[in-house]
Design a protein around this motif. Structure first.
Motif, mmCIF file in Angstrom:
data_model
loop_
_atom_site.group_PDB
_atom_site.id
_atom_site.type_symbol
_atom_site.label_atom_id
_atom_site.label_comp_id
_atom_site.label_asym_id
_atom_site.label_seq_id
_atom_site.Cartn_x
_atom_site.Cartn_y
_atom_site.Cartn_z
ATOM 1 N N ARG A 10 0.853 -1.189 0.000
ATOM 2 C CA ARG A 10 0.000 0.000 0.000
ATOM 3 C C ARG A 10 0.891 1.242 0.000
ATOM 4 O O ARG A 10 2.087 1.154 0.220
ATOM 5 C CB ARG A 10 -0.903 0.009 1.238
ATOM 6 C CG ARG A 10 -1.795 -1.216 1.346
ATOM 7 C CD ARG A 10 -2.746 -1.339 0.179
ATOM 8 N NE ARG A 10 -3.744 -2.393 0.410
ATOM 9 C CZ ARG A 10 -4.347 -3.073 -0.553
ATOM 10 N NH1 ARG A 10 -4.034 -2.850 -1.819
ATOM 11 N NH2 ARG A 10 -5.247 -3.984 -0.268
ATOM 12 N N CYS A 11 0.255 2.413 -0.176
ATOM 13 C CA CYS A 11 1.063 3.632 -0.331
ATOM 14 C C CYS A 11 1.819 3.980 0.947
ATOM 15 O O CYS A 11 2.913 4.535 0.898
ATOM 16 C CB CYS A 11 0.182 4.786 -0.794
ATOM 17 S SG CYS A 11 -0.720 5.629 0.524
ATOM 18 N N GLY A 12 1.231 3.655 2.117
ATOM 19 C CA GLY A 12 1.911 3.950 3.380
ATOM 20 C C GLY A 12 1.865 5.413 3.781
ATOM 21 O O GLY A 12 2.348 5.789 4.847
ATOM 22 N N LYS A 13 1.291 6.258 2.923
ATOM 23 C CA LYS A 13 1.344 7.710 3.174
ATOM 24 C C LYS A 13 -0.023 8.326 3.426
ATOM 25 O O LYS A 13 -0.128 9.357 4.073
ATOM 26 C CB LYS A 13 1.959 8.417 1.960
ATOM 27 C CG LYS A 13 3.408 8.049 1.743
ATOM 28 C CD LYS A 13 3.983 8.830 0.573
ATOM 29 C CE LYS A 13 5.387 8.319 0.259
ATOM 30 N NZ LYS A 13 5.541 7.898 -1.117
ATOM 31 N N CYS A 14 -1.066 7.706 2.881
ATOM 32 C CA CYS A 14 -2.391 8.335 2.989
ATOM 33 C C CYS A 14 -2.859 8.268 4.447
ATOM 34 O O CYS A 14 -2.304 7.562 5.280
ATOM 35 C CB CYS A 14 -3.389 7.662 2.051
ATOM 36 S SG CYS A 14 -3.913 6.032 2.609
ATOM 37 N N ARG A 15 -3.921 8.973 4.704
ATOM 38 C CA ARG A 15 -4.512 9.067 6.044
ATOM 39 C C ARG A 15 -4.819 7.674 6.608
ATOM 40 O O ARG A 15 -4.509 7.368 7.755
ATOM 41 C CB ARG A 15 -5.775 9.905 5.828
ATOM 42 C CG ARG A 15 -6.787 10.029 6.867
ATOM 43 C CD ARG A 15 -7.772 11.087 6.371
ATOM 44 N NE ARG A 15 -8.651 10.528 5.326
ATOM 45 C CZ ARG A 15 -9.979 10.476 5.424
ATOM 46 N NH1 ARG A 15 -10.562 10.959 6.492
ATOM 47 N NH2 ARG A 15 -10.699 9.955 4.454
ATOM 48 N N ARG A 16 -5.405 6.799 5.789
ATOM 49 C CA ARG A 16 -5.794 5.476 6.295
ATOM 50 C C ARG A 16 -4.581 4.586 6.540
ATOM 51 O O ARG A 16 -4.548 3.851 7.534
ATOM 52 C CB ARG A 16 -6.761 4.800 5.323
ATOM 53 C CG ARG A 16 -8.099 5.515 5.190
ATOM 54 C CD ARG A 16 -8.771 5.725 6.535
ATOM 55 N NE ARG A 16 -10.068 6.375 6.407
ATOM 56 C CZ ARG A 16 -10.643 7.073 7.375
ATOM 57 N NH1 ARG A 16 -10.026 7.230 8.535
ATOM 58 N NH2 ARG A 16 -11.822 7.610 7.194
ATOM 59 N N CYS A 17 -3.592 4.645 5.653
ATOM 60 C CA CYS A 17 -2.371 3.871 5.885
ATOM 61 C C CYS A 17 -1.718 4.328 7.183
ATOM 62 O O CYS A 17 -1.273 3.513 7.989
ATOM 63 C CB CYS A 17 -1.393 4.029 4.725
ATOM 64 S SG CYS A 17 -1.799 2.988 3.309
ATOM 65 N N ARG A 18 -1.680 5.653 7.404
ATOM 66 C CA ARG A 18 -1.030 6.167 8.620
ATOM 67 C C ARG A 18 -1.801 5.775 9.877
ATOM 68 O O ARG A 18 -1.242 5.689 10.957
ATOM 69 C CB ARG A 18 -0.837 7.691 8.518
ATOM 70 C CG ARG A 18 0.357 8.052 7.619
ATOM 71 C CD ARG A 18 0.664 9.534 7.633
ATOM 72 N NE ARG A 18 -0.214 10.280 6.724
ATOM 73 C CZ ARG A 18 -1.123 11.167 7.107
ATOM 74 N NH1 ARG A 18 -1.276 11.462 8.380
ATOM 75 N NH2 ARG A 18 -1.888 11.776 6.215
ATOM 76 N N GLN A 24 -7.863 0.079 3.829
ATOM 77 C CA GLN A 24 -8.631 1.249 3.386
ATOM 78 C C GLN A 24 -7.748 2.263 2.655
ATOM 79 O O GLN A 24 -8.153 3.406 2.463
ATOM 80 C CB GLN A 24 -9.295 1.926 4.583
ATOM 81 C CG GLN A 24 -10.368 1.073 5.240
ATOM 82 C CD GLN A 24 -10.903 1.683 6.532
ATOM 83 O OE1 GLN A 24 -10.766 2.871 6.775
ATOM 84 N NE2 GLN A 24 -11.512 0.857 7.362
ATOM 85 N N CYS A 25 -6.540 1.829 2.245
ATOM 86 C CA CYS A 25 -5.619 2.750 1.555
ATOM 87 C C CYS A 25 -6.371 3.509 0.461
ATOM 88 O O CYS A 25 -7.070 2.920 -0.355
ATOM 89 C CB CYS A 25 -4.446 1.972 0.947
ATOM 90 S SG CYS A 25 -3.381 3.021 -0.070
ATOM 91 N N GLU A 26 -6.213 4.830 0.480
ATOM 92 C CA GLU A 26 -6.957 5.658 -0.481
ATOM 93 C C GLU A 26 -6.352 5.595 -1.878
ATOM 94 O O GLU A 26 -6.947 6.069 -2.842
ATOM 95 C CB GLU A 26 -7.014 7.102 0.040
ATOM 96 C CG GLU A 26 -7.913 7.196 1.266
ATOM 97 C CD GLU A 26 -7.766 8.486 2.057
ATOM 98 O OE1 GLU A 26 -6.733 9.165 1.908
ATOM 99 O OE2 GLU A 26 -8.682 8.794 2.842
ATOM 100 N N GLN A 27 -5.172 4.995 -1.989
ATOM 101 C CA GLN A 27 -4.511 4.916 -3.296
ATOM 102 C C GLN A 27 -4.704 3.563 -3.980
ATOM 103 O O GLN A 27 -4.294 3.389 -5.122
ATOM 104 C CB GLN A 27 -2.995 5.151 -3.145
ATOM 105 C CG GLN A 27 -2.629 6.422 -2.424
ATOM 106 C CD GLN A 27 -3.119 7.662 -3.161
ATOM 107 O OE1 GLN A 27 -3.090 7.713 -4.381
ATOM 108 N NE2 GLN A 27 -3.614 8.635 -2.409
#
Ligand code: ZN
Ligand code: ZN
Length: 348
Positions: free
Chosen positions: A86-94, A100-103
């Motif tokens: 996953r992106c690891g950066k979006c709000r949900r990853c954090r 729920q990764c937004e990317q």
């Protein structure tokens, strides 16, 4: 290498393809076992798949070769296919919610070629090491077990709460096995297939019901508080009728967790949801640490993997038939495909 190629709804063809070469960040894994997932059934039978593609993501195997930038893997490592990075950066990853990764892309059909093949090319970041002592055959349960664990996480079960599991296919059976192993003593399983009801009984369900044995009541009955109402339903079948019946089994404040993907949309009585403060929540893929927990659980031996896995593995040629038998509930346990073996080897 042999590959089971999706040609159209219900139609698979085994063909020979060149073994792919790993590029940067890629690892080539020789597939030992690959489980047949409910999503594979949607892909293969119901037409979610793209013709020419190869399904199969529940694999365990051995690392054979590596592209650059694939540390820490080495040839000979035993691995399972893990979560997509996953992106690891979006709000949900954090927030620690990679599901729920937004990317991420939205569709299960959107993937590169899978593991119903002799070899599969993987993103090095999407592999997990098989713990010592765990066979590759049992390790192939890691992905569906991680799905079942996520459903249980989403249910936010409190000790002593009553649970129903709808659908005792592989995911429902795994969820039941985990609930039993972790000391939840009030688990009712609802399942139309007698084979699967039998499996649920052997796995330790407190009560096992056919759907027509469920209590029936008026559609609009918001003040209902029955002795048979439960706190949580984990819906693993993805069937419209099951999902609708599942919501009706909840007492006040009950939670319906949707784990099974479905093709037909259910209809809900909003007043029942509103006046009883019911919650309906989706459960997609895994917890952040889902594979680590799944592999540790499998290695600990507390789950009856002999019951959860079908005794007979299938070859690529037999995958189409097995998929139909699974979709129609004739097979209870998880079916494993052994892509590198011929039918003679499997029968002996
Ligand atoms: Zn799966
Ligand atoms: Zn993200």
């Amino acid at each position: 290498m042999p590959v089971a190629v999706y040609r159209g709804p219900g139609h698979l063809e085994v063909e020979e393809r060149p073994v792919p070469r790993p590029g940067p960040g890629q690892v080539l894994v020789e597939v030992d076992h690959c489980g047949v997932c409910g999503s594979d059934l949607h892909l293969i039978i119901e037409g979610w798949g793209k013709p020419g593609t190869v399904a199969g993501h529940e694999f365990a195997g051995t690392v054979r070769s590596l592209g650059p930038g694939t540390a820490p893997w080495a040839p000979g490592d035993l691995v399972v296919g893990g979560p997509s990075p996953r992106c690891g950066k979006c709000r949900r990853c954090r927030q620690g919610k990679p599901s729920q990764c937004e990317q991420r892309s939205g569709s299960v059909a959107d993937h590169s070629d899978g593991a119903f093949a002799g070899f599969v090319l993987c993103d090095a970041r999407a592999l997990r090491a098989v713990p010592p002592g765990l066979t590759l055959r049992v390790a192939a349960l890691a992905e569906p077990l991680a799905v079942a664990l996520h459903g249980i996480t989403r249910a936010r079960l409190e000790p002593g709460e009553k649970v129903m599991v709808f659908g005792a296919g592989p995911i429902g059976a795994l969820a039941l096995a985990v609930l039993v192993a972790t000391g939840h003593h009030a688990v009712t399983v609802v399942e139309p297939s007698t084979t699967r009801r039998e499996l649920a009984r052997r796995l330790g369900a407190t009560e096992v019901l056919a759907p027509d044995a469920l209590e029936r009541f008026e559609r609009w009955e918001p003040e209902r508080l029955s002795a048979t109402a439960v706190d949580v339903v984990i819906e693993c079948s993805g069937k419209k009728a099951a999902t609708e019946a599942a919501l009706h089994q909840l007492g006040r404040g009950g939670r319906l967790v949707l784990v099974g993907a479905g093709m037909e949309e259910p209809t809900f009585d909003i007043n029942r949801v509103l006046l009883n403060e019911l919650e309906i929540c989706g459960s997609f893929v895994y917890d952040a640490d889902g594979f680590e927990r799944a592999l540790a659980l499998l290695a600990s031996g507390v789950l009856p993997s002999d019951m959860l896995l079908e005794a007979q593995d299938v070859t690529l040629d037999a995958l189409g038939t097995a998929a139909r038998d699974l979709a129609e509930g004739r097979i209870a346990g998880k079916v494993l495909v052994v892509p590198c073996r011929s039918s003679e080897e499997v029968v002996s």
